[in-house]
Design a protein around this motif. Structure first.
Motif, PDB file in Angstrom:
ATOM      1  N   CYS A  71       0.836  -1.209   0.000  1.00 31.92           N
ATOM      2  CA  CYS A  71       0.000   0.000   0.000  1.00 31.92           C
ATOM      3  C   CYS A  71       0.869   1.256   0.000  1.00 31.92           C
ATOM      4  O   CYS A  71       1.863   1.333   0.732  1.00 31.92           O
ATOM      5  CB  CYS A  71      -0.915   0.032   1.217  1.00 31.92           C
TER       6      CYS A  71
ATOM      7  N   ARG B  13       0.321   5.615   0.035  1.00 36.17           N
ATOM      8  CA  ARG B  13      -0.641   6.707   0.213  1.00 36.17           C
ATOM      9  C   ARG B  13       0.073   8.040   0.030  1.00 36.17           C
ATOM     10  O   ARG B  13       1.185   8.238   0.520  1.00 36.17           O
ATOM     11  CB  ARG B  13      -1.265   6.651   1.603  1.00 36.17           C
TER      12      ARG B  13
ATOM     13  N   SER C 114      -6.352  12.644  -0.026  1.00 36.13           N
ATOM     14  CA  SER C 114      -5.313  11.632  -0.184  1.00 36.13           C
ATOM     15  C   SER C 114      -5.727  10.651  -1.266  1.00 36.13           C
ATOM     16  O   SER C 114      -6.901  10.551  -1.639  1.00 36.13           O
ATOM     17  CB  SER C 114      -5.068  10.886   1.136  1.00 36.13           C
ATOM     18  N   SER C 115      -4.757   9.927  -1.764  1.00 35.26           N
ATOM     19  CA  SER C 115      -4.988   8.873  -2.750  1.00 35.26           C
ATOM     20  C   SER C 115      -4.182   7.661  -2.326  1.00 35.26           C
ATOM     21  O   SER C 115      -3.052   7.799  -1.837  1.00 35.26           O
ATOM     22  CB  SER C 115      -4.555   9.344  -4.147  1.00 35.26           C
ATOM     23  N   VAL C 116      -4.770   6.471  -2.478  1.00 32.67           N
ATOM     24  CA  VAL C 116      -4.137   5.244  -1.990  1.00 32.67           C
ATOM     25  C   VAL C 116      -4.024   4.237  -3.129  1.00 32.67           C
ATOM     26  O   VAL C 116      -4.960   4.037  -3.897  1.00 32.67           O
ATOM     27  CB  VAL C 116      -4.949   4.619  -0.830  1.00 32.67           C
TER      28      VAL C 116
ATOM     29  N   GLY D  20      -5.023  -1.432   3.323  1.00 32.82           N
ATOM     30  CA  GLY D  20      -4.585  -0.083   3.642  1.00 32.82           C
ATOM     31  C   GLY D  20      -5.424   0.636   4.673  1.00 32.82           C
ATOM     32  O   GLY D  20      -5.176   1.809   4.957  1.00 32.82           O
TER      33      GLY D  20
ATOM     34  N   TRP E 118       2.509   1.787   8.982  1.00 33.94           N
ATOM     35  CA  TRP E 118       2.815   2.765   7.948  1.00 33.94           C
ATOM     36  C   TRP E 118       4.100   3.521   8.302  1.00 33.94           C
ATOM     37  O   TRP E 118       4.284   3.947   9.434  1.00 33.94           O
ATOM     38  CB  TRP E 118       1.687   3.772   7.775  1.00 33.94           C
TER      39      TRP E 118
END
Length: 341
Positions: A224, A226, A237-239, A276, A282
């Motif tokens: 994952c 981000r 945000s974009s994952v 995610g 993370w």
């Protein structure tokens, strides 16, 4: 001191210098028997240490010097890139180190060809008693190729061994997460959009421009990635999921298999989830969005990119350039420092 080479991959060389030029105007170019190295160490921003196999760019290659056949040059990237652009349609290109008015420079000589169609009233005279009429039809009627040779000069500065002796790659701890990034041009598009939205969505005077363009990048050991931005007015945000976390090579890790078992990324793999959604596991870094956009310009070269996250400390990118055999022999290493929260 002598350096000369024929360029076999002008397109790659041009894209490389364009990408490096976006991060700094000058590069330290180190020429040796088996490698070509470009290094950029700006006062602020991302450092680049690029190690290229000779055949990534050059075909024939000669370097000689009294310092173990190593030549160090300070090269203006904009001038070199402009010269290379003029060679994109050349039939051949050669580069060499020379002097003019006792000033060192790189001379880029390019050869271009163009067809000329002119009627010849008389056939060309043969040699060695050849029949002058025993020529190809194109030769009979003067259809030939005209060759043009152009030399462009790039002023450089020769650096002595003592000048570069203290320059070394940054030392970073073992990464907490390593992951193969999605296509960089895709990542750049999203990053640039987030940066522009952050600038547009923040009221003037509420924060410095630098703080308003900081992106937060995070990744885990479950594939994952981000990327996001937070301001007083917005949070987006974009994952990405289903990315790859490459296995560590025991030969490249201290203490081999034992070292892998104790590696920070091994411990991080025990945390988080593949979707995610978990906040555990993370590794996070905060970087300048505009500087990151410049780093992402290396995506024009293609190749595989592995990102190593040192949580709250630094992001290290390894950009591998495949050669003609498909093996990864050349690597560009980018060191991006993280801002504190």
């Amino acid at each position: 001191m002598r350096f000369k080479a024929s360029i076999q991959n002008i397109s790659t060389f041009t894209k490389l210098t364009a990408s490096l030029n976006s991060l700094g105007p000058l590069a330290w170019l180190k020429l040796s028997d088996d490698q070509v190295c470009f290094t950029i160490i700006p006062e602020q921003g991302t450092q680049v240490w690029a190690v290229l196999s000779i055949d990534t760019i050059f075909e024939t290659y000669t370097v000689q010097s009294a310092a173990n056949n190593v030549i160090n040059l300070e090269v203006p990237l904009a001038s070199l890139n402009r010269a290379l652009k003029s060679a994109l349609n050349a039939t051949s290109a050669h580069i060499r180190l020379t002097k003019k008015d006792n000033m060192p420079l790189l001379a880029l000589t390019i050869v271009t060809t163009s067809s000329s169609n002119t009627y010849s009233a008389f056939p060309t005279t043969g040699t060695n008693n050849e029949d002058p009429f025993d020529q190809s039809p194109l030769e009979d009627f003067g259809v030939g190729v005209r060759e043009t040779i152009i030399t462009q000069e790039i002023p450089v500065r020769v650096l002595g061994p003592d000048t570069v002796a203290g320059l070394h790659e940054p030392q970073c701890r073992e990464p907490d997460v390593h992951i193969i990034l999605p296509p960089l041009l895709q990542l750049k598009s999203i990053s640039d959009r987030f940066t522009k939205q952050a600038l547009a969505g923040t009221k003037a005077g509420t924060a410095s421009t630098a703080s308003r363009t900081r992106l937060e990048l995070a990744a885990n050991m479950h594939g994952c990635l981000r990327i996001g931005v937070k301001t007083d007015a917005m949070s987006i945000s974009s994952v990405w999921t289903d990315l790859s976390n490459p296995d560590l090579d025991p030969s490249q890790v201290h203490n081999g298999e034992i070292g892998i078992a104790e590696h920070p990324s091994t411990r991080m793999k025990q945390l988080g989830t593949a979707d995610g959604r978990s906040e555990e596991g993370w590794a996070v870094v905060r970087i300048d969005g505009r500087d990151w956009g410049k780093v992402m310009s290396v995506g024009r070269l293609g190749g595989r990119v592995i990102a190593c996250f040192c949580h709250e400390h630094a992001l290290i990118l390894y950009v591998y350039l495949p050669n003609e055999t498909g093996e990864d022999e050349s690597v560009l290493t980018y060191y991006v420092s993280s801002y504190s929260a």
